[in-house]
Write a protein that holds these residues in place. Structure first.
Motif, PDB file in Angstrom:
ATOM      1  N   GLU A  44       7.457   2.215  -3.908  1.00 36.27           N
ATOM      2  CA  GLU A  44       5.779   2.268  -4.490  1.00 36.27           C
ATOM      3  C   GLU A  44       5.816   1.846  -5.790  1.00 36.27           C
ATOM      4  OE1 GLU A  44       4.385   5.593  -1.482  1.00 36.27           O
ATOM      5  OE2 GLU A  44       3.515   5.414  -3.144  1.00 36.27           O
ATOM      6  N   LYS A  45       6.769   2.470  -6.511  1.00 36.34           N
ATOM      7  CA  LYS A  45       6.650   2.731  -8.111  1.00 36.34           C
ATOM      8  C   LYS A  45       8.088   2.063  -8.421  1.00 36.34           C
ATOM      9  CE  LYS A  45       5.528   6.846  -8.059  1.00 36.34           C
ATOM     10  NZ  LYS A  45       5.022   8.057  -7.895  1.00 36.34           N
ATOM     11  N   ASP A  57      11.073   4.058   2.045  1.00 28.35           N
ATOM     12  CA  ASP A  57      10.017   4.694   0.638  1.00 28.35           C
ATOM     13  C   ASP A  57      11.087   5.054  -0.363  1.00 28.35           C
ATOM     14  OD1 ASP A  57      11.426   6.496   2.440  1.00 28.35           O
ATOM     15  OD2 ASP A  57       9.669   7.982   2.443  1.00 28.35           O
ATOM     16  N   SER A  88       3.282   0.680   9.114  1.00 24.84           N
ATOM     17  CA  SER A  88       3.294  -0.471   8.347  1.00 24.84           C
ATOM     18  C   SER A  88       3.834  -1.744   9.028  1.00 24.84           C
ATOM     19  CB  SER A  88       4.112  -0.146   7.151  1.00 24.84           C
ATOM     20  OG  SER A  88       4.404  -1.278   6.229  1.00 24.84           O
ATOM     21  N   SER A 118       0.891  -1.421   0.082  1.00 24.28           N
ATOM     22  CA  SER A 118      -0.071  -0.115  -0.024  1.00 24.28           C
ATOM     23  C   SER A 118       0.997   1.343   0.023  1.00 24.28           C
ATOM     24  CB  SER A 118      -0.931   0.064   1.343  1.00 24.28           C
ATOM     25  OG  SER A 118       0.135   0.061   2.359  1.00 24.28           O
ATOM     26  N   LYS A 119       0.383   2.400  -0.078  1.00 22.39           N
ATOM     27  CA  LYS A 119       1.018   3.577   0.031  1.00 22.39           C
ATOM     28  C   LYS A 119       1.574   3.860   1.637  1.00 22.39           C
ATOM     29  CE  LYS A 119      -0.143   7.758  -2.109  1.00 22.39           C
ATOM     30  NZ  LYS A 119       0.742   7.733  -3.049  1.00 22.39           N
ATOM     31  N   TYR A 120       2.919   4.481   1.708  1.00 21.14           N
ATOM     32  CA  TYR A 120       3.481   4.562   2.867  1.00 21.14           C
ATOM     33  C   TYR A 120       2.715   4.887   3.985  1.00 21.14           C
ATOM     34  CZ  TYR A 120       7.068   6.275   6.106  1.00 21.14           C
ATOM     35  OH  TYR A 120       7.974   6.570   7.135  1.00 21.14           O
ATOM     36  N   GLU A 154      11.112   7.749  -3.341  1.00 24.66           N
ATOM     37  CA  GLU A 154      11.013   8.954  -3.342  1.00 24.66           C
ATOM     38  C   GLU A 154      12.402   9.586  -3.967  1.00 24.66           C
ATOM     39  OE1 GLU A 154       8.698  11.213  -1.988  1.00 24.66           O
ATOM     40  OE2 GLU A 154       7.486   9.638  -1.391  1.00 24.66           O
TER      41      GLU A 154
END
Ligand SMILES: [Zn+2]
Length: 377
Positions: free
Chosen positions: A358-359, A324, A246, A240-242, A327
């Protein structure tokens, strides 16, 4: 304004910091109304005092011997030093760059010269200070961070910014992490280095990565000094998103190893360290040195950090998580540097790096191909 050099009135600099349209402090010609637009100084009185060299016998005391690659690199730099020519050490993280310079530093000290090691960031200046104190037991080493002076110093460690107080001072400057923020692409800091160097002084640059092409003669060291491979990071696509709460990496924390979790901002670092109940290292935290020292020595197993700890630190039994990684502050160079934090010693030549993203991004491919290339060569 505090001038670090003890100064005597000298006709050359008389009492003005801006002389004939050039700033004496930073060599800038970017002057308007007798004010330097680069370093902000206007015509303040300046007095330069000569820092005397203490003639004595310096010794090098190492508790380990250099690897073959380090020995070869060491003689490469020693011979460039003797020929008074610049050189560049391109070396993979953990290959022991600083150790390669020991012999040259010793030779410079024993020739009655003034050597300096310049590093872009002040956290690393202090870390290096504690390392070098043991290696050069007869040498007065001082680090400059805005509070300490250079009195009686034989060897000076400094950030690049602190060089603003020197002109034609050093016979040898070893510039570490020459590709790093804030030095890379910064003409102001490059001028400061050139100004602090004597006219016939020698500049050695070192770096693990190379953002800008460096033209000097180079020596490339692909192997870490223990001869083992760099660890290849393990990549995880985030579910999921940051979010700080988590569970994605919680399992990883169940080990006997120490773990640094890197996040992209001060805010995230503070949040996450609160949640995990551990310390955090950020540019906003004045206790960073203390925290690193206690993390090294004590049983604290967990630390959260921004990219402030990307370079220079050596901690045994360490794994790293980049939480993350998508970024933009995590460039491929930064990720490579962080990968270089693990597996730095003989007793612990491997370590794990976990990268959560994430990406997907091209930068991850660059990291993988760099590590593959270094391990194959
Ligand atoms: Zn200036």
């Amino acid at each position: 304004m505090k001038i670090l050099k003890k100064m005597i009135p000298c006709s050359k600099y008389l009492s003005e910091s801006i002389v004939e349209g050039v700033c004496i402090l930073c060599n800038s010609k970017n002057i308007i109304d007798d004010k330097c637009l680069d370093c902000g100084t206007s015509n303040i009185p300046l007095f330069y005092l000569e820092r005397k060299v203490n003639i004595k016998k310096h010794i090098l005391k190492m508790s380990f011997s250099l690897s073959d690659a380090q020995k070869e690199a060491s003689s490469f730099f020693l011979s460039h030093y003797k020929n008074r020519s610049a050189a560049f050490l391109n070396a993979v993280c953990g290959s022991g760059k600083t150790e390669v310079m020991y012999e040259t530093i010793l030779c410079s000290l024993n020739s009655g010269e003034k050597p300096l090691i310049a590093i872009p960031r002040k956290e690393i200046v202090r870390e290096l200070y504690y390392r070098l104190k043991n290696v050069f037991p007869n040498t007065v080493i001082k680090y400059l961070d805005g509070e300490n002076h250079d009195d009686n110093a034989d060897l000076i460690l400094s950030t690049v910014h602190q060089l603003i107080n020197y002109k034609d001072e050093f016979d040898l400057i070893i510039l570490d992490e020459a590709d790093a923020f804030p030095y890379a692409n910064n003409d102001f800091l490059k001028r400061l280095v050139q100004k602090a160097l004597k006219k016939n002084g020698i500049l050695f640059k070192m770096s693990a990565t190379e953002k800008e092409f460096i033209e000097d003669d180079r020596y490339t060291m692909n192997r870490r000094y223990h001869g083992r491979n760099l660890s290849m990071p393990i990549f995880y696509k985030m579910k999921s998103k940051y979010v700080t709460s988590s569970n994605e990496f919680k399992e990883i924390l169940n080990t006997n190893r120490k773990v640094i979790i890197y996040v992209s901002s001060v805010h995230k670092a503070e949040e996450l360290s609160d949640e995990l109940g551990c310390e955090c290292c950020t540019s906003k935290n004045a206790r960073t040195d203390e925290i690193i020292n206690s993390f090294k020595k004590n049983n604290d197993k967990l630390l959260v950090s921004t990219t402030i700890l990307e370079r220079g630190i050596t901690i045994k039994n360490l794994d790293c998580i980049i939480y993350d990684a998508s970024e933009t502050v995590f460039t491929h160079q930064t990720i490579i540097q962080i990968c270089g934090r693990v597996g730095r010693s003989y007793d612990d030549p491997f370590g794990n790096i976990y990268i959560f993203f994430e990406k997907n991004s091209f930068k991850f491919d660059l990291v993988k191909s760099y590590i593959k290339r270094m391990n194959e060569s």
